[in-house]
Design a protein around this motif. Structure first.
Motif, short mmCIF file in Angstrom:
data_model
loop_
_atom_site.label_atom_id
_atom_site.label_comp_id
_atom_site.label_asym_id
_atom_site.label_seq_id
_atom_site.Cartn_x
_atom_site.Cartn_y
_atom_site.Cartn_z
N UNK A 10 25.49 4.61 17.32
CA UNK A 10 24.50 3.85 16.83
C UNK A 10 23.67 3.70 17.97
N UNK A 11 22.12 3.83 17.71
CA UNK A 11 21.17 3.30 18.73
C UNK A 11 20.52 2.07 18.36
N UNK A 12 20.01 1.15 19.13
CA UNK A 12 19.28 0.17 18.86
C UNK A 12 18.32 0.25 19.89
N UNK A 13 17.00 -0.48 19.16
CA UNK A 13 15.74 -0.21 19.94
C UNK A 13 15.25 0.95 19.86
N UNK A 14 14.01 1.00 20.63
CA UNK A 14 13.51 -0.15 21.77
C UNK A 14 13.14 -1.17 21.13
N UNK A 15 12.87 -2.37 21.72
CA UNK A 15 12.64 -3.72 21.36
C UNK A 15 10.99 -3.95 21.89
N UNK A 16 10.49 -4.81 21.13
CA UNK A 16 9.07 -5.41 21.49
C UNK A 16 9.12 -5.98 22.70
#
Length: 212
Positions: A10-16
Motif C-alpha cells: 500500500x502507498x500512503x500520501x502524499x500529504x498536504x
C-alpha cells in the motif's frame, strides 16, 4: 544471499504540507513519520494523519513503547508521545550525518548515512556501544524478531536488506522499483515494513518475507 523484488502492499500520501518523509516508526496503532518540522501520526487503516507534534524532525524516528526518539540535526530528542513535550536530548553519533533510528534491546540503533554504518547507542548518554559496517548508504533501521534490517538509497537505487548484526553481511535483500527511494524504515512487528519515500512525501508498506 536471498534477493527478490519488494512487494509494495500500500502507498500512503502524499500529504498536504509534507514535502519529504524522513524517519518512520510504529507505536502499534499509528505510523509516525518525520517531515522536517513535525512528527505526524498516520492511521494506516484510514490512510490519514491523526495528529501532529511540532518538533524538529530531520531524520530517523523510533518508539520505545512510551517515548518517541527523533533525530534533529546533531542530536536525538526524547519526546513524550502523549504530550509532545521534549524530555531530553543526547548527541547523535554522526554529528548531523545520521539517518535511521530504531529501538531494540534497551538501546537506540542509529544509521550513519554516508559512513555506511549502524551504531548501537546508549539512550541515556549517547555513548556508542558498538558499530556495524554496511556496504551501502544506510537510511532507515529496524529490528524485528531478532533480525536487523536497514534501508539503502544510493545512485538512485534503494533496497531493504537484512544483515547479520555481528558481521554486517547481507543475508536477504528486497529491491525497490527504479526511482523509488527508502528514507525511514520500521517493521509493524508482523508481515509488513513501513518505508518513508523521501522527497516524494509518501509512506509505503512493503511485504516482509515469510520464513519457510
Amino acid at each position: 544471499m536471498k534477493r527478490s523484488a519488494a512487494e509494495i502492499v500500500r502507498e500512503y500520501g502524499p500529504f498536504a504540507g509534507v514535502e519529504a518523509v524522513h524517519g518512520v516508526t510504529y507505536d502499534g496503532k499509528h505510523v509516525w513519520f518525520a517531515s522536517g518540522d513535525k512528527l505526524n501520526a498516520l492511521d494506516p487503516a484510514e490512510g490519514k494523519i491523526a495528529r501532529s507534534i511540532d518538533v524538529a524532525a530531520h531524520a530517523g524516528t523510533a518508539f520505545d513503547g512510551r517515548h518517541l526518539f527523533q533525530i534533529a540535526e546533531d542530536r536525538i530528542q526524547k519526546i513524550d508521545a502523549a504530550t509532545g513535550k521534549v524530555l531530553g536530548t543526547i548527541p547523535s553519533p554522526g554529528a548531523g550525518g545520521d539517518s535511521g533510528l530504531a529501538w531494540a534491546e534497551g538501546s537506540l540503533w542509529v544509521g550513519q548515512y554516508r559512513e555506511r554504518k549502524i551504531h548501537q547507542v546508549d539512550p541515556e548518554t549517547g555513548k556508542v556501544l558498538r558499530t556495524i559496517e554496511s556496504k551501502r548508504f544506510v537510511t532507515g533501521v529496524t529490528w524485528v524478531d531478532g533480525e536487523l534490517w536497514h534501508g539503502t538509497w544510493e545512485n538512485e537505487e534503494s533496497d531493504v536488506r537484512r544483515i547479520d548484526p555481528e558481521t554486517g553481511k547481507v543475508l536477504e535483500q528486497l529491491d525497490l522499483p527504479a526511482g523509488t527511494g527508502v528514507s525511514g524504515l520500521e517493521s509493524d512487528g508482523g508481515d509488513k515494513f513501513f518505508c518513508g519515500g523521501g522527497g516524494r512525501g509518501n509512506v509505503r508498506a512493503i511485504r516482509r518475507p515469510r520464513r519457510s
